[in-house]
Each structure stands twice: as structure tokens, then as C-alpha cells.
Design an enzyme around this catalytic site. Structure first.
Site, mmCIF file in Angstrom:
data_model
loop_
_atom_site.group_PDB
_atom_site.id
_atom_site.type_symbol
_atom_site.label_atom_id
_atom_site.label_comp_id
_atom_site.label_asym_id
_atom_site.label_seq_id
_atom_site.Cartn_x
_atom_site.Cartn_y
_atom_site.Cartn_z
ATOM 1 N N ASP A 225 0.862 -1.183 0.000
ATOM 2 C CA ASP A 225 0.000 0.000 0.000
ATOM 3 C C ASP A 225 0.899 1.233 0.000
ATOM 4 O O ASP A 225 1.659 1.463 0.939
ATOM 5 C CB ASP A 225 -0.883 -0.028 1.263
ATOM 6 C CG ASP A 225 -1.749 1.211 1.379
ATOM 7 O OD1 ASP A 225 -1.731 2.076 0.475
ATOM 8 O OD2 ASP A 225 -2.453 1.314 2.410
ATOM 9 N N HIS A 244 -1.677 11.935 -10.392
ATOM 10 C CA HIS A 244 -2.884 12.608 -10.921
ATOM 11 C C HIS A 244 -4.176 12.030 -10.325
ATOM 12 O O HIS A 244 -5.220 12.676 -10.379
ATOM 13 C CB HIS A 244 -2.909 12.569 -12.463
ATOM 14 C CG HIS A 244 -3.371 11.280 -13.068
ATOM 15 N ND1 HIS A 244 -3.931 11.216 -14.329
ATOM 16 C CD2 HIS A 244 -3.360 9.996 -12.612
ATOM 17 C CE1 HIS A 244 -4.245 9.955 -14.604
ATOM 18 N NE2 HIS A 244 -3.905 9.202 -13.593
HETATM 19 N N1 SAH Z 1 1.142 3.003 -13.635
HETATM 20 C C1 SAH Z 1 0.126 2.238 -14.336
HETATM 21 C C2 SAH Z 1 -1.231 2.195 -13.617
HETATM 22 C C3 SAH Z 1 -1.848 3.544 -13.339
HETATM 23 S S1 SAH Z 1 -3.469 3.401 -12.594
HETATM 24 C C4 SAH Z 1 -0.039 2.785 -15.745
HETATM 25 O O1 SAH Z 1 0.296 3.929 -15.991
HETATM 26 O O2 SAH Z 1 -0.583 2.064 -16.594
HETATM 27 C C5 SAH Z 1 -3.113 3.640 -10.885
HETATM 28 C C6 SAH Z 1 -2.492 2.433 -10.204
HETATM 29 O O3 SAH Z 1 -2.335 2.751 -8.824
HETATM 30 C C7 SAH Z 1 -3.348 1.181 -10.274
HETATM 31 O O4 SAH Z 1 -2.592 0.107 -10.774
HETATM 32 C C8 SAH Z 1 -3.753 0.962 -8.823
HETATM 33 O O5 SAH Z 1 -3.965 -0.401 -8.482
HETATM 34 C C9 SAH Z 1 -2.594 1.574 -8.069
HETATM 35 N N2 SAH Z 1 -2.934 1.919 -6.690
HETATM 36 C C10 SAH Z 1 -4.053 2.524 -6.241
HETATM 37 N N3 SAH Z 1 -4.034 2.628 -4.906
HETATM 38 C C11 SAH Z 1 -2.864 2.074 -4.485
HETATM 39 C C12 SAH Z 1 -2.276 1.870 -3.208
HETATM 40 N N4 SAH Z 1 -2.886 2.277 -2.095
HETATM 41 N N5 SAH Z 1 -1.052 1.266 -3.159
HETATM 42 C C13 SAH Z 1 -0.426 0.861 -4.278
HETATM 43 N N6 SAH Z 1 -0.938 1.035 -5.527
HETATM 44 C C14 SAH Z 1 -2.149 1.627 -5.635
#
Ligand code: SAH
Length: 338
Positions: A225, A244
Site C-alpha cells: 500500500d 494525478h
Molecule cells: N502506472 C500504471 C497504472 C496507473 S493506474 C499505468 O500507468 O498504466 C493507478 C495504479 O495505482 C493502479 O494500478 C492501482 O492499483 C494503483 N494503486 C491505487 N491505490 C494504491 C495503493 N494504495 N497502493 C499501491 N498502488 C495503488
């Protein structure tokens, strides 16, 4: 009709185009055209659609150049339509399905609610509502993760070319989804090792892909996380389309956790759309500004200007070094520990 009215009506039709593309993607029409043109009767038979209705859909999309109607009435793929194919390099089919799916589509039907309240359409809940929902809805999560992989694949060559990834020894992709981008970066930089970091259900889905890509010896998948901690000891930390998603308060927690985990001379790389200070309608910025509205509706974050990134990074103990444009729609924002 006066030109301004034509312009407005064309803009207004956007939602119809989205659904037309979505239905074509769902039915898998483009894959049926991979070996050459087909008539609408045969296509309807192959895809389980109504022949007359499918012909109308394909002609509507042909008017936008997505398919081509041949002299004999058969339909062929265009370069644009070919991106609706599944499992081909650069495929955007999963992205089209994400936009047209009832979850995303239904959220945008509530744009007015977000513009009035300033909150996501999920209401005054934690900013993480979107990602929490994704963990409770496996089908929605699969659609989202596949969409991220598809959109990211459209950009990964440009990101690989924009930044010199041969210098860091270990690259950590924070919130890297199913690993599309870091896999491309590792393939282009054979000396580099990587860690893909995301929430447990996403990492579960990433492991098989990493093995299938033959990268298991150089790319480790770690679940966690980002609001608790990120893996330590990397030479570069990559966050694409992460900051973003979040308001400044959540973003600062993420950035400070990266700061804490980083070696003193490590680099932070945000890969994000950079919003211009002033809007020039002739510039290629519509997609960025609509993405900003998407952040309002779905995630509670926003797209930011270079100045906003500089300030945000500064508050987390970073100095913005430079912004390298990967494309007109995506920048690599490099920062060092201040
Ligand atoms: N970097 C990737 C995904 C972007 S979407 C790309 O550009 O294609 C945002 C990502 O953040 C998702 O994969 C989601 O699972 C992750 N995310 C959201 N909350 C999170 C958390 N608390 N800890 C780790 N990852 C998280």
C-alpha cells in the site's frame, strides 16, 4: 448551417462515437477483419449481431475512418480500426471497453454532480473510493487493469525513448499496474533490474504476465500500500499516472513515502500529462483537459501544470529537475531529493 452550430453539434456527438466504438470492440469486429474485408451479413453471423443493425454501426464508424466501406459493400480495417483488435501490439481495445463500460460511462453520466459538489461521483467518501471499488468488483478491476495496460502500451515506446533508463541499476515502478511500462523499459535496458509495486490483487494478475514476458529473473513483483510504504533502495522511482489520481494531501503522503524509501541520489520520475498554463485550442491539449475531468469524476485527483508539480514536489522534499516531453500528451517529470 452556420459553422459554429456545426462545430457544436459535432462536439455534442462525442458520446455516440464512444458507444459505437465500444460496441464494435465488444463484438470483436476488428479481429474478424484481420484477414481481409467481410460483408456485414458474415460479420453479423460471426459476432452474434443483427445484420442490418451491424451494417449501420459499421457505416457510422466508416464515416469516421474507423472502418472502410469497399465498393462491393464489404468492410475493411483501417489503421485506426486495427487498434480495436485484441492482443496485437498497440491494441486499444481494452481502453475502448473501459470507456464504454457501464461503470465508467455511468460515472460520466453524473458529471454535473461532480462539477456541482467538487467531489467524485462516488460522493463525499475517501478519495480512494475508486480503487477500493476495484478491489470489490473483480470484473470492473479486470476491465480497468487491462485498459491501463492498453493505454500505457500506446505510450511506452515514447517514454522509453524520452528518458535514459540505462543509468539506474534498480527501477521501482510504484503503482505500476500489470507492469506494461516497466517491462518495456527492462526489455530496452538489459542491465536494469526492476520492482513492480501495486496493491495485492493487481500484483497477483501481474505475476503471470511477468513470467510470460520472460522477465521473472529481473522483475520482482511486490504487493503493498503506497500510503503505508514503498520498497526501499531503488535508484529511480517511477510513478506513471499515480499522482494525478490524488488530491494534494494524498499525493504528499505518496511522495513522502517515496522520499523516505529512496537512496540520497536516487531520482523520482513522474510520468504524467502536464496541463498548460493557458489553454490554446489549436494545441494538442484536449485529451489532457478531459483526463483532468476524468480525475474529478472518478478518482478525486487532478491533472497539474508544471508549476503545480514543482510546488507539490517541493512540499514533499523534492526539487523538480526537468520535464522531458515523451509526447505532446505525456511528460517525464524528473525530480531529485532536495
Ligand atoms: N502506472 C500504471 C497504472 C496507473 S493506474 C499505468 O500507468 O498504466 C493507478 C495504479 O495505482 C493502479 O494500478 C492501482 O492499483 C494503483 N494503486 C491505487 N491505490 C494504491 C495503493 N494504495 N497502493 C499501491 N498502488 C495503488
Amino acid at each position: 448551417m452556420p459553422a459554429p452550430a456545426l462545430t457544436l453539434i459535432d462536439l455534442l456527438n462525442g458520446y455516440r462515437v464512444t458507444q459505437a466504438l465500444y460496441v464494435a470492440a465488444r463484438l470483436g469486429v476488428a479481429d474478424r477483419l484481420a484477414d481481409g474485408p467481410q460483408g456485414s451479413e458474415e460479420l453479423a453471423h460471426m459476432t452474434g449481431a443483427h445484420p442490418g443493425a451491424l451494417r449501420r454501426l459499421l457505416r457510422a464508424l466508416a464515416s469516421f475512418g474507423v472502418f472502410a466501406e469497399e465498393a462491393d459493400g464489404r468492410f475493411a480495417l483501417t489503421e485506426v480500426g486495427a487498434l480495436l483488435r485484441d492482443n496485437v501490439p498497440g491494441s486499444l481495445r481494452a481502453g475502448v471497453i473501459f470507456y464504454g463500460d457501464r461503470r465508467h460511462w455511468g460515472a460520466w453520466a453524473k458529471l454535473e454532480q461532480s462539477v456541482t459538489s467538487g467531489e467524485t461521483v462516488w460522493g463525499p467518501r475517501a478519495a480512494s473510493a475508486f480503487f477500493e471499488m476495484n478491489t470489490k468488483d473483480p470484473e470492473g478491476a479486470a476491465i480497468f487493469n487491462a485498459a491501463m495496460t492498453s493505454f500505457t502500451s500506446a505510450f511506452d515506446a515514447a517514454v522509453v525513448a524520452a528518458y535514459d533508463f540505462s543509468r539506474p541499476a534498480t527501477l521501482i515502478d510504484v503503482g505500476g499496474g500489470h507492469g506494461a511500462l516497466i517491462s518495456s523499459i527492462l526489455r530496452a535496458n538489459p542491465g536494469l533490474r526492476g520492482i513492480l509495486f501495486d496493491i495485492p490483487p493487481v500484483i497477483e494478475g501481474a505475476r503471470t504476465r511477468i513470467a510470460a514476458a520472460g522477465l521473472a529473473d529481473r522483475l520482482e513483483a511486490v504487493a503493498g500500500d503506497v500510503f503505508a510504504s514503498v520498497p526501499s533502495g531503488g535508484d529511480a522511482y517511477l510513478l506513471k499516472w499515480i499522482i494525478h489520481d490524488w488530491d494534494d494531501e494524498h499525493s504528499l503522503t505518496i511522495l513522502r513515502n517515496c522520499h523516505r524509501a529512496m537512496k540520497p541520489d536516487a531520482r523520482l520520475l513522474l510520468v504524467e500529462r502536464v496541463v498548460p498554463e493557458r489553454i490554446d485550442p489549436s494545441a494538442d491539449t484536449q485529451s489532457t483537459l478531459l483526463a483532468d475531468l476524468n480525475m474529478l469524476v472518478l478518482a478525486g485527483g487532478h491533472e497539474r501544470t508544471a508549476a503545480e508539480y514543482r510546488t507539490l514536489l517541493g512540499a514533499a522534499g523534492f526539487a523538480l529537475a526537468r520535464i522531458l516531453p515523451a509526447t505532446t500528451r505525456l511528460g517525464v517529470i524528473e525530480a531529485t531529493r532536495a
